[in-house]
Motif scaffolding. Structure first.
Motif, PDB file in Angstrom:
ATOM      1  N   LYS A   1       8.499  -2.861  -5.481  1.00 17.52           N
ATOM      2  CA  LYS A   1       7.529  -2.557  -6.541  1.00 17.52           C
ATOM      3  C   LYS A   1       7.598  -3.610  -7.649  1.00 17.52           C
ATOM      4  CE  LYS A   1       5.800   1.299  -9.263  1.00 17.52           C
ATOM      5  NZ  LYS A   1       5.908   2.757  -9.442  1.00 17.52           N
TER       6      LYS A   1
ATOM      7  N   GLN B   1       4.692  -6.182  -8.592  1.00 13.98           N
ATOM      8  CA  GLN B   1       4.069  -6.174  -9.917  1.00 13.98           C
ATOM      9  C   GLN B   1       4.187  -7.536 -10.594  1.00 13.98           C
ATOM     10  OE1 GLN B   1       5.599  -2.555 -11.785  1.00 13.98           O
ATOM     11  NE2 GLN B   1       3.908  -1.412 -10.897  1.00 13.98           N
TER      12      GLN B   1
ATOM     13  N   GLN C   1       1.498  -9.548  -9.124  1.00 14.43           N
ATOM     14  CA  GLN C   1       0.200  -9.115  -9.663  1.00 14.43           C
ATOM     15  C   GLN C   1      -0.027  -9.699 -11.063  1.00 14.43           C
ATOM     16  OE1 GLN C   1      -0.947  -4.844  -8.967  1.00 14.43           O
ATOM     17  NE2 GLN C   1       0.999  -4.781  -7.882  1.00 14.43           N
TER      18      GLN C   1
ATOM     19  N   ILE D   1      -4.234  -4.526  -4.739  1.00 14.10           N
ATOM     20  CA  ILE D   1      -3.459  -3.761  -3.763  1.00 14.10           C
ATOM     21  C   ILE D   1      -3.965  -2.327  -3.786  1.00 14.10           C
ATOM     22  CG2 ILE D   1      -1.577  -3.431  -5.446  1.00 14.10           C
ATOM     23  CD1 ILE D   1       0.340  -3.211  -3.009  1.00 14.10           C
ATOM     24  N   TRP D   2      -4.293  -1.816  -2.585  1.00 20.25           N
ATOM     25  CA  TRP D   2      -4.731  -0.417  -2.451  1.00 20.25           C
ATOM     26  C   TRP D   2      -3.903   0.250  -1.362  1.00 20.25           C
ATOM     27  CZ3 TRP D   2      -8.548  -4.405  -2.276  1.00 20.25           C
ATOM     28  CH2 TRP D   2      -9.341  -4.504  -3.429  1.00 20.25           C
ATOM     29  N   ARG D   3      -3.661   1.506  -1.527  1.00 16.66           N
ATOM     30  CA  ARG D   3      -3.016   2.329  -0.514  1.00 16.66           C
ATOM     31  C   ARG D   3      -4.069   2.753   0.532  1.00 16.66           C
ATOM     32  NH1 ARG D   3       1.407   2.058   0.868  1.00 16.66           N
ATOM     33  NH2 ARG D   3       2.748   3.020  -0.684  1.00 16.66           N
ATOM     34  N   VAL D   4      -3.723   2.763   1.811  1.00 15.22           N
ATOM     35  CA  VAL D   4      -4.616   3.301   2.844  1.00 15.22           C
ATOM     36  C   VAL D   4      -4.385   4.803   2.926  1.00 15.22           C
ATOM     37  CG1 VAL D   4      -5.327   3.196   5.252  1.00 15.22           C
ATOM     38  CG2 VAL D   4      -4.447   1.132   4.120  1.00 15.22           C
ATOM     39  N   ALA D   5      -5.440   5.601   2.793  1.00 10.86           N
ATOM     40  CA  ALA D   5      -5.291   7.060   2.719  1.00 10.86           C
ATOM     41  C   ALA D   5      -4.618   7.601   3.982  1.00 10.86           C
ATOM     42  CB  ALA D   5      -6.646   7.725   2.517  1.00 10.86           C
TER      43      ALA D   5
ATOM     44  N   LEU E   1     -12.571   4.828  -3.446  1.00 11.83           N
ATOM     45  CA  LEU E   1     -12.656   3.491  -2.865  1.00 11.83           C
ATOM     46  C   LEU E   1     -12.608   3.529  -1.343  1.00 11.83           C
ATOM     47  CD1 LEU E   1     -10.226   1.667  -5.294  1.00 11.83           C
ATOM     48  CD2 LEU E   1     -12.720   1.743  -5.387  1.00 11.83           C
TER      49      LEU E   1
ATOM     50  N   LEU F   1      -9.458   4.292   0.976  1.00  9.98           N
ATOM     51  CA  LEU F   1      -8.365   3.716   0.183  1.00  9.98           C
ATOM     52  C   LEU F   1      -8.084   4.605  -1.017  1.00  9.98           C
ATOM     53  CD1 LEU F   1      -9.473  -0.043   0.006  1.00  9.98           C
ATOM     54  CD2 LEU F   1      -7.933   1.012   1.662  1.00  9.98           C
ATOM     55  N   CYS F   2      -6.905   4.420  -1.600  1.00  4.38           N
ATOM     56  CA  CYS F   2      -6.662   5.064  -2.888  1.00  4.38           C
ATOM     57  C   CYS F   2      -5.767   4.165  -3.738  1.00  4.38           C
ATOM     58  CB  CYS F   2      -6.090   6.473  -2.744  1.00  4.38           C
ATOM     59  SG  CYS F   2      -4.869   6.721  -1.484  1.00  4.38           S
ATOM     60  N   ARG F   3      -5.564   4.548  -4.951  1.00  8.79           N
ATOM     61  CA  ARG F   3      -4.777   3.712  -5.851  1.00  8.79           C
ATOM     62  C   ARG F   3      -3.369   3.571  -5.299  1.00  8.79           C
ATOM     63  NH1 ARG F   3      -5.080   1.295 -10.447  1.00  8.79           N
ATOM     64  NH2 ARG F   3      -3.231   0.998 -11.765  1.00  8.79           N
ATOM     65  N   HIS F   4      -2.848   2.355  -5.365  1.00 15.99           N
ATOM     66  CA  HIS F   4      -1.488   2.111  -4.894  1.00 15.99           C
ATOM     67  C   HIS F   4      -0.534   2.345  -6.064  1.00 15.99           C
ATOM     68  CE1 HIS F   4       2.019   0.124  -3.234  1.00 15.99           C
ATOM     69  NE2 HIS F   4       1.417   0.124  -2.064  1.00 15.99           N
ATOM     70  N   PRO F   5       0.574   3.038  -5.801  1.00 14.03           N
ATOM     71  CA  PRO F   5       1.489   3.336  -6.912  1.00 14.03           C
ATOM     72  C   PRO F   5       2.064   2.083  -7.580  1.00 14.03           C
ATOM     73  CG  PRO F   5       2.461   3.946  -4.778  1.00 14.03           C
ATOM     74  CD  PRO F   5       1.028   3.648  -4.541  1.00 14.03           C
ATOM     75  N   SER F   6       2.035   0.942  -6.890  1.00 14.81           N
ATOM     76  CA  SER F   6       2.556  -0.279  -7.526  1.00 14.81           C
ATOM     77  C   SER F   6       1.482  -1.064  -8.260  1.00 14.81           C
ATOM     78  CB  SER F   6       3.177  -1.202  -6.463  1.00 14.81           C
ATOM     79  OG  SER F   6       4.254  -0.561  -5.832  1.00 14.81           O
ATOM     80  N   SER F   7       0.231  -0.619  -8.169  1.00 11.31           N
ATOM     81  CA  SER F   7      -0.836  -1.428  -8.750  1.00 11.31           C
ATOM     82  C   SER F   7      -0.741  -1.452 -10.276  1.00 11.31           C
ATOM     83  CB  SER F   7      -2.200  -0.870  -8.340  1.00 11.31           C
ATOM     84  OG  SER F   7      -3.222  -1.625  -8.964  1.00 11.31           O
ATOM     85  N   ILE F   8      -1.009  -2.620 -10.839  1.00 10.55           N
ATOM     86  CA  ILE F   8      -1.029  -2.718 -12.308  1.00 10.55           C
ATOM     87  C   ILE F   8      -2.441  -2.959 -12.827  1.00 10.55           C
ATOM     88  CG2 ILE F   8       1.334  -3.605 -12.441  1.00 10.55           C
ATOM     89  CD1 ILE F   8       0.032  -6.407 -12.973  1.00 10.55           C
ATOM     90  N   ARG F   9      -3.408  -3.072 -11.913  1.00 10.73           N
ATOM     91  CA  ARG F   9      -4.782  -3.330 -12.356  1.00 10.73           C
ATOM     92  C   ARG F   9      -5.481  -2.024 -12.664  1.00 10.73           C
ATOM     93  NH1 ARG F   9      -7.899  -8.175 -10.424  1.00 10.73           N
ATOM     94  NH2 ARG F   9      -9.604  -6.681 -10.533  1.00 10.73           N
TER      95      ARG F   9
ATOM     96  N   ASP G   1      -8.536  -1.383 -12.836  1.00  9.15           N
ATOM     97  CA  ASP G   1      -9.760  -1.079 -12.082  1.00  9.15           C
ATOM     98  C   ASP G   1      -9.546  -1.023 -10.572  1.00  9.15           C
ATOM     99  OD1 ASP G   1      -9.230  -3.737 -11.993  1.00  9.15           O
ATOM    100  OD2 ASP G   1     -11.316  -4.365 -12.099  1.00  9.15           O
ATOM    101  N   ASP G   2      -8.305  -1.078 -10.078  1.00 11.57           N
ATOM    102  CA  ASP G   2      -8.094  -0.882  -8.639  1.00 11.57           C
ATOM    103  C   ASP G   2      -7.883   0.595  -8.331  1.00 11.57           C
ATOM    104  OD1 ASP G   2      -8.524  -3.452  -7.923  1.00 11.57           O
ATOM    105  OD2 ASP G   2      -6.463  -3.942  -7.424  1.00 11.57           O
TER     106      ASP G   2
ATOM    107  N   ASN H   1      -9.995  10.773  -1.910  1.00 17.84           N
ATOM    108  CA  ASN H   1      -9.072  10.108  -0.996  1.00 17.84           C
ATOM    109  C   ASN H   1      -7.624  10.297  -1.463  1.00 17.84           C
ATOM    110  OD1 ASN H   1     -11.414   9.210   0.170  1.00 17.84           O
ATOM    111  ND2 ASN H   1     -11.213   7.081  -0.511  1.00 17.84           N
ATOM    112  N   GLU H   2      -7.410  10.240  -2.764  1.00 16.01           N
ATOM    113  CA  GLU H   2      -6.056  10.414  -3.317  1.00 16.01           C
ATOM    114  C   GLU H   2      -5.494  11.780  -2.936  1.00 16.01           C
ATOM    115  OE1 GLU H   2      -8.226   8.667  -4.896  1.00 16.01           O
ATOM    116  OE2 GLU H   2      -7.095   6.905  -5.524  1.00 16.01           O
TER     117      GLU H   2
END
Lengths: 96, 96, 96, 96, 96, 96, 96, 96, 96, 96
Positions: E28, E32, E35, E43-47, F2, F84-92, F94-95, G61-62
């Motif tokens: 992580k 970050q 990023q 970066i997106w998580r796949v559902a 997303l 897709l969904c928000r990734h827990p490591s994302s810092i953006r 708008d992602d 999705n989340e």
């Protein structure tokens, strides 16, 4: 140098039977000439398929390529090529 | 009756080399006996792989099955079997 | 005679790092010796993968097989081999 | 920056041979110009296939895309692109 | 220069949870930092999967390779890399 | 919400270029309108392919379906959709 | 919002039956709670497989991701997720 | 007895829109009649695809076969059929 | 109601032979009881494989599922199930 | 000697229904004659598909090949052939 070549023939449903018969006749002649020369070492039909399994014995990859591309049925074929070599357990003198 | 059999050997990384050597020695002997008897007509190594392409000549599907299952390396092998028959273009007397 | 060889390396998660380092060092030496001899013509890393794309220039399928099987990392590799030949559009003298 | 590009050409059975010959002639010229410029570093024929394995050396993904899309045979091709980079074991100055 | 990278994480069932938690924490942090630097653009998580879809913006294939291989979770990941470029229909200034 | 959508465009060899140009022009306009509205968040070209990778941001699966089916090039496209969904490591910001 | 989720369960041969029974019991309870809440709309067993076909009805999705990742059997499962929407021919009020 | 049926519709690019509209209208009517009878239990659209996921409840494999083959769009469809049964965790009375 | 079931058996290399022999003995007894009852209509060995092709005749998908899950070798098997029905060309009274 | 043969029939959308009906009638007659002779031991329809699963009992691979190639619908079929043998657990006298 040996190669296994697997050829699958796909004749379109609307192909002209007379044209295809002529091409198949050329194919047979071409194949038999290469068999006589020793280049096309083995050819077997796959049961239930319009397909064959063949063994070629050629000087180089180039020679193999040129022999295959010149097949009269080539435009109707899918091909898989695999380089073979003598197996350490083989007892047949000519399986090399 | 002819069959193409393609065998891929997968030895686990932690296999005991002495045990595997003994099995491979039995495999070679077994294979050569079947080659002498005419049942295992051809065997070639696939370049770059621990794998072979073989042609068997057997009386029946049962005989093929029994010969293959008795291979000393059978538990380490993946196998693909394909029934072959004489190709109408073949000129070799023994490709049947 | 040219072959494209694609090698993917799979190191088990529980492999001993010291053992693997020793094998990788041997692999590098082995590869560089073959490169110097001209047998291993090109080697590139695939971006993001523990894998390479290589071009070999050998006398025969047998030579290719023996070179590949002797790779120190061979037991950890998956391999794909494809026979190549000179392309009629090529202008490079050494792409044959 | 290096990319491996594998191109398979599929000419429909009913294509006009004169048209195709003209396109292939343009393709050869186009390819040779890019080879001369150093953008198309290597090209080999795949044995037995109407296909090639190529190495491109370009400034960016965009440049690669534009070069490939402009291939006269592009509408007849399937393409696989793989990003390469220098291999840590490579000893060739120009495999980068 | 943009790349889509799809990463699937496979944690063995018998992995030590404390060890894995430490690695995931490093992952992580590493992600970050990249990023923040702008190298790891999205970066997106796949559902429903332990997997992500990412967009990298790098100087070269080499840089991409080095960033990916240094991922703390790399030994547990399968990766697919695809070179992207600006789409002629895009209206976003930063999708290049 | 997303979704990653990957679109591959297959134009038949015998398509009328004028008709296709008109459809592509509509496609571009349609895509840019959706980009302006924020529904079509990102679009990138896949290097060497007539294909794109896109990110959609929609209210529901229904909305995504309706937007995609209305693409002027839809009849020529193969599509892969992944939630897709928000990734827990994302810092953006708008992602998501 | 509807999703089809297909789950295949792979229990290692050496798993502790008591541990697995406990996890399966939790799984059943977890699944039935979600069914009662209306989030897990349908679940069917695939004949002959340790696998199910399920329909989820979620806000986003989340939410789907969080529900699936929390499955007690998740570490033993392979999952395929597909976004669904109301079919224009459907006459069932609740198939939306 | 329950079956999951996944249908993908492929309309040729040169199909007559009037003819296809008539067939689709028949399809809708046919589907709705079977839904009313309880044979076609569920139908959902797959997001982004001309495809559906359906659940049938029939007396026998024969009945399923006859219902599917009589679909007006059947000649344009690819089909996957999977036998389902009640899941031991299901709490819905009608998911059997 | 008929189903084709194809079973492939994978015995781990380190399985205890005595344990496996006991399970195989149970499997044989179980299979022969179902054959006597008419539920397991046919069973054939696939030549060269530790695999079988079977035809089951059951009352419902549930019954098939329960019979298969109770196979003593089930934890070692991969299974493919396909629903069959009487063929309009069949002349055998019992192929239904 | 037994073989499982799986046949999938693909009729082009623009085939002449009268021609196809005549071929299907010949196919049925041909199939029923082979069933009467005992060569075509079983035939079942695959639920939801224009496909069958068949068991042939022939003297040799050649005989199988000749029977299959002579099918009136052969040009419209894809075929998979698998050699079978008696299963050691079988209790049916005629499953050999």
């Amino acid at each position: 140098m040996l190669f296994k070549v697997e050829m699958v023939v796909n004749i379109p449903l609307d192909a002209d039977p007379a044209v295809m018969d002529a091409i198949k006749k050329q194919e047979k002649e071409y194949s038999q000439n290469l068999q006589k020369s020793g280049k096309w070492r083995h050819i077997w039909r796959v049961a239930g398929q319009y397909a064959n399994v063949s063994i070629f014995d050629v000087e180089s990859n180039e020679e193999l390529h040129n022999l295959l591309l010149a097949l009269p049925l080539y435009p109707y074929m899918e091909m898989k090529v695999e380089a073979l070599c003598r197996h350490p357990s083989s007892i047949r003198e000519d399986d090399r």
